[in-house]
Each structure stands twice: as C-alpha cells, then as structure tokens.
Design an enzyme around this catalytic site. Structure first.
Site, PDB file in Angstrom:
ATOM      1  N   HIS A 157      23.962  11.798   5.890  1.00  0.00           N
ATOM      2  CA  HIS A 157      23.246  10.704   6.177  1.00  0.00           C
ATOM      3  C   HIS A 157      21.753  10.628   5.739  1.00  0.00           C
ATOM      4  O   HIS A 157      21.071   9.744   6.272  1.00  0.00           O
ATOM      5  CB  HIS A 157      23.826  10.000   7.413  1.00  0.00           C
ATOM      6  CG  HIS A 157      24.877  10.054   7.931  1.00  0.00           C
ATOM      7  ND1 HIS A 157      25.933   9.080   7.794  1.00  0.00           N
ATOM      8  CD2 HIS A 157      25.705  10.997   8.482  1.00  0.00           C
ATOM      9  CE1 HIS A 157      27.189   9.328   8.147  1.00  0.00           C
ATOM     10  NE2 HIS A 157      26.715  10.697   8.783  1.00  0.00           N
ATOM     11  N   SER A 278      -0.448   9.831 -12.429  1.00  0.00           N
ATOM     12  CA  SER A 278      -0.453   8.446 -12.517  1.00  0.00           C
ATOM     13  C   SER A 278      -1.649   8.021 -13.394  1.00  0.00           C
ATOM     14  O   SER A 278      -2.645   8.482 -13.103  1.00  0.00           O
ATOM     15  CB  SER A 278      -0.303   7.649 -11.264  1.00  0.00           C
ATOM     16  OG  SER A 278      -0.851   6.283 -11.333  1.00  0.00           O
ATOM     17  N   LYS A 284      -1.396  10.943  -7.485  1.00  0.00           N
ATOM     18  CA  LYS A 284       0.052  11.058  -7.662  1.00  0.00           C
ATOM     19  C   LYS A 284       0.190  12.177  -8.558  1.00  0.00           C
ATOM     20  O   LYS A 284      -0.401  12.656  -9.357  1.00  0.00           O
ATOM     21  CB  LYS A 284       0.343   9.630  -8.210  1.00  0.00           C
ATOM     22  CG  LYS A 284       0.580   8.535  -7.316  1.00  0.00           C
ATOM     23  CD  LYS A 284       1.518   8.552  -6.561  1.00  0.00           C
ATOM     24  CE  LYS A 284       2.859   8.105  -7.115  1.00  0.00           C
ATOM     25  NZ  LYS A 284       3.253   6.928  -7.341  1.00  0.00           N
ATOM     26  N   GLU A 291      13.183  12.346 -12.431  1.00  0.00           N
ATOM     27  CA  GLU A 291      13.771  10.766 -12.598  1.00  0.00           C
ATOM     28  C   GLU A 291      14.555  10.669 -13.709  1.00  0.00           C
ATOM     29  O   GLU A 291      15.578   9.920 -13.809  1.00  0.00           O
ATOM     30  CB  GLU A 291      12.705  10.031 -12.329  1.00  0.00           C
ATOM     31  CG  GLU A 291      11.844  10.102 -11.200  1.00  0.00           C
ATOM     32  CD  GLU A 291      10.390   9.244 -11.179  1.00  0.00           C
ATOM     33  OE1 GLU A 291      10.217   8.170 -10.899  1.00  0.00           O
ATOM     34  OE2 GLU A 291       9.624  10.023 -11.505  1.00  0.00           O
TER      35      GLU A 291
END
Ligand code: ARG
Length: 464
Positions: A157, A278, A284, A291
């Site tokens: 979970h 970024s 970042k 992704e």
C-alpha cells in the site's frame, strides 16, 4: 496515375483519394527484406517442382538479388502508385528482367505473401526484444549483486511494511522480465508456421511443395488450413499482448524510480545523463527519462487495442482492414526498443543512497512482525495473540514517539511479562532482513544465491 499491375482492369486508375487510403507502402516497406526472402524461396520451390523453368527461375533470382542489394543500401525507390511493398518489388523485378518476372506470382497471392512476410518480421522483432530484455536483466542483476546487503523499506500500500534488501527488490523485476521473455518465446513458437502456398484463400491447383518453402524460410511447418493461413493475425496480437504486459512492467519500474528519486524519498539519484533541471526551479532534478518510460506504455496498450479492434468481427478470410495490422506492430517494436534501452541505462545509472534507505527502513515500526514472530518462537504464544501484544507495544512506542528498539524492557513487559531482553536482537532492520531466509526471501545470503541463479537462468551471453 495508372497502376501497372492492375493495368487492364482499371482504365482510369485510382483517384488521389483512393491511392491515399489504399496505399500501404509508406509503412509496409519495412517488410521489403522479408518480401524478397519469401519470393526467393517461392521461386526456388517453383523451379524444383517444375512449375516454372530453370531459366526463368534463374532470371528471377538474379533480379531479386539486385533488388535485395538496393533495399539493403537504401537505393530502392518505393512508389506510392504501386500501393504496397509486394507490388513495388514485383514491378521492379519486371523492369529489371522483363517477362520472366510475371511467372513469380504463380501459385501465390498477396494474401499468403503478406502473412508470410509479416510473420517473419514479427519473429525477428521478438528475437531482438529478447536480446534487449536480456541486457536489462543483466543490468538489474549487476545492481542487485552490488546491493545484496543494502537495507530499504519494503512497501505494501506504499506504506513501509518490512525491511527488505534493495538487491531483492531489483531481482523481483528480473523475474518479471523473465516472464516477459517467456511470453514472447511462447508467441514465437506458435507463430512459426508458414502461410505461404495458401494462395488467396483456397490453396492452389499447382503441385507446390509447401514444406520446402516453410523450411527455407525458417518455419517449423506449413499452416494446416489455407483459410486460416491468410486470415490469422493472432500472432501479431500475441506479440502485442506480450508487448503490453512488458510495457506495464517497465512502467512499474519507472514509477518506482520516480518515487525513489524524489527529494522526499531520496533513495536513489540519477546522474545528469538521465535527469534534467527545471527551467525555473534551480533545485529541481527531474527524472524525465523514467517518467517517459512510464508514459510510453500508453502507446503500446493503444497498439494492442487498435489491432484487437481491427480484427474483431472480421469474416474469413482476408479483408483489407488487415492492412492496418502492421503499423501497430512496428510502432510497438520501436517504442519498446527505445524503452528497453532507456530502462537498461536508468538501472545502470541509478546511484542508491544506502544511508537514506536504511533510515527510512527503520521508520514506521517495520520490525513489528519480527517482534510478533519472536513471541511465537520463544514464548510459544499463538500468532494471533502475538499480533495483539505487538499491537500494544507499537501503540506504546507511538505514544513515546520512538522506535520499537528504543522502548525499555519494562515497557515491553507491561504488554507481556514473559518478554526478555533477547527480543532486542530481532528488532534491528539488519536482523530482520537477515532472518528472511525462506526460499525466495529477502535475506542478503538469499540474494547472493539468487544473483547466481538468475545469471544462469537468464544471461546466455555472459556466463561467469
Ligand atoms: N498490402 C496488403 C496488406 O498489407 C497486402 C495484401 C493485399 N491483398 C489483397 N487481396 N488486396 O494487407
């Protein structure tokens, strides 16, 4: 434009729209190599059976040889007006050798021809994907070996559940990709039968030898039913289904990489090779490659659903709808080839942070099961009761805002007076992981054995 091959039947020639919708040459030229190979085998068989003369056969082979070279060097010029790869090659053969070219299509139809070419293409695609999957497994096994002892939280979970080793976690993917290879291999066995000689649908009155062409093209045997041979696209569907399941696995690995590399987890870092900054936020480090690996699965599912939908409800035998089969198969291959290279690169690039992983593994009472198991083993308390006692101890630790191991013996005895100091030995994350020695369990000793076993099972190219 008048089609040379339809010639007499269509005096005006297809309109621009007809050509646009009918033509498949923009994509099916990827079958050119297979098409020439199929034609060469067919020609050899026609000569061997005395269906065409040796001289014609010789001229055809010579012409096809030249076409084969032009295809290999990229010099072959495909024409849209000639609709598809089969007619392009046949027309070129006629340009090169004249009249004998017209004999090649004896006892053959484009229906059995395209099915044969496409099967050979999917077969080669499966073989390439198998090699790429082996490389990915190799990278995972190497990382698993390096991190057989690295402790991290195992999740259910997405909640910390029990301490595991990073090596064990990575070997889970080795199993998944091993099954993917198995699925492709199964599909390959079923697809490896030859449609050539089925003709348009009914077979042929010429005394062909289908066993000979099947063997020449590397198939196990000819397909038993001519109508099935030209209608069946199960082989492409199975390949796409295996591709879709593989894409699911890749997306799960990718998702874990995204989670692990977040600042909140900090389990791994990627080098600049596989992450980007970024444009606005200087702090970042985005895991773009992971992704995209996660996102690419959408296309592959689309390829499978697309072809299932094309095939659904089609009456036997060939319908032109089936020309839509190829782009899905090509696209899935191209996407997967890139994704497998990216996944292999990402796995090798991953820089784990064992300290962060261990710290995280100690949070969230991940050794509560070890505590309960100790009560069962040492005090002979039934597991259900031990579970209850452990719950009380966890509650106590929670109220004191400390780990289980930081409680005092007196704290523990308030829940169960027979507990001794020996219990502290099982409460470290290292002890917990090391104790999971059941077959398939996470103990570092197991991981080391499984690394060796996995290499033996999966890595043909690099046996130690
Ligand atoms: N380009 C066609 C395809 O890919 C080849 C088979 C055409 N057969 C036919 N009867 N029109 O499906």
């Amino acid at each position: 434009m008048t089609s040379k091959i339809w010639g007499g039947r269509f005096s005006a020639g297809p309109t621009a729209i007809m050509e646009e919708i009918n033509s498949s040459i923009d994509f099916d030229q990827r079958l050119a190599k297979q098409d020439v190979r199929g034609s060469r085998a067919h020609c050899t068989m026609l000569v061997a059976q005395g269906i065409i003369t040796k001289d014609d056969g010789h001229a055809i082979q010579e012409g096809l040889g030249r076409i084969e070279k032009d295809i290999a060097t990229g010099a072959f010029h495909f024409k849209r007006s000639l609709e598809d790869v089969h007619m392009n090659i046949e027309a070129k053969l006629a340009d090169l050798i004249g009249a004998p070219a017209g004999r090649l299509h004896t006892a053959r139809s484009r229906n059995d021809q395209v099915a044969t070419d496409f099967r050979m293409w999917v077969r080669a695609a499966i073989d390439t994907l198998d090699e790429e999957l082996e490389k990915l497994q190799g990278a995972l096994i190497d990382k698993a070996e390096a991190h057989a002892d690295t402790i991290m939280p195992g999740f259910t979970h997405l909640q910390a559940a029990q301490p595991v080793t990073f090596g064990h976690h990575l070997l889970a993917y080795v199993e998944m990709f091993g099954r993917d290879r198995g699925r492709f291999a199964d599909a390959r066995v079923r697809l490896n039968e030859c449609p050539l000689g089925a003709g348009a649908l009914a077979g042929t009155s010429f005394p062909i030898d289908r066993h000979m062409t099947a063997e020449k093209l590397g198939f196990d045997h000819p397909m038993a039913n001519s109508m099935d041979a030209v209608s069946d696209r199960d082989f492409a569907l199975e390949y796409l289904a295996a591709a879709a399941i593989l894409a699911t696995h890749l997306s799960r690995l990718a998702e874990e990489m995204v989670i692990w590399s977040s600042a909140q987890f900090g389990f791994i870092q990627f080098t600049d090779a596989f992450s980007t900054g970024s444009s606005m936020m200087p702090q970042k480090r985005n895991p773009d490659a992971a992704e995209l690996l996660r996102g690419k699965s959408g296309r592959i599912f689309g390829n499978l659903i697309g072809l299932l939908t094309v095939m659904k409800g089609l009456p036997l035998t060939y319908s032109k709808d089936m020309q839509e089969d190829k782009e899905a198969a090509f696209a899935a291959f191209d996407t997967l080839e890139l994704c497998l290279a990216a996944a292999t690169g990402l796995v090798a690039d991953m820089r784990p942070d064992p300290v962060r992983m261990r710290d995280s593994a100690t949070a969230g009472f991940t050794t509560a099961t070890d505590f309960a198991d100790w009560l069962v083993r040492v005090l002979n308390i039934p597991f259900r009761e031990a579970h209850h006692v452990t719950g009380q101890v966890v509650k106590l630790a929670e109220s004191k805002n400390c780990e289980l191991g930081a409680l005092t013996l007196a704290d523990m005895q308030s829940a169960e007076p027979r507990i001794t100091a020996d219990v502290f030995n099982v409460l470290t994350v290292e002890a917990s992981a090391a104790s999971r020695v059941s077959y398939g369990g996470t103990a570092p000793a197991n991981v080391r054995k499984q690394v060796i076993a996995a290499r033996a099972r999966f890595i043909k190219s690099r046996q130690p």
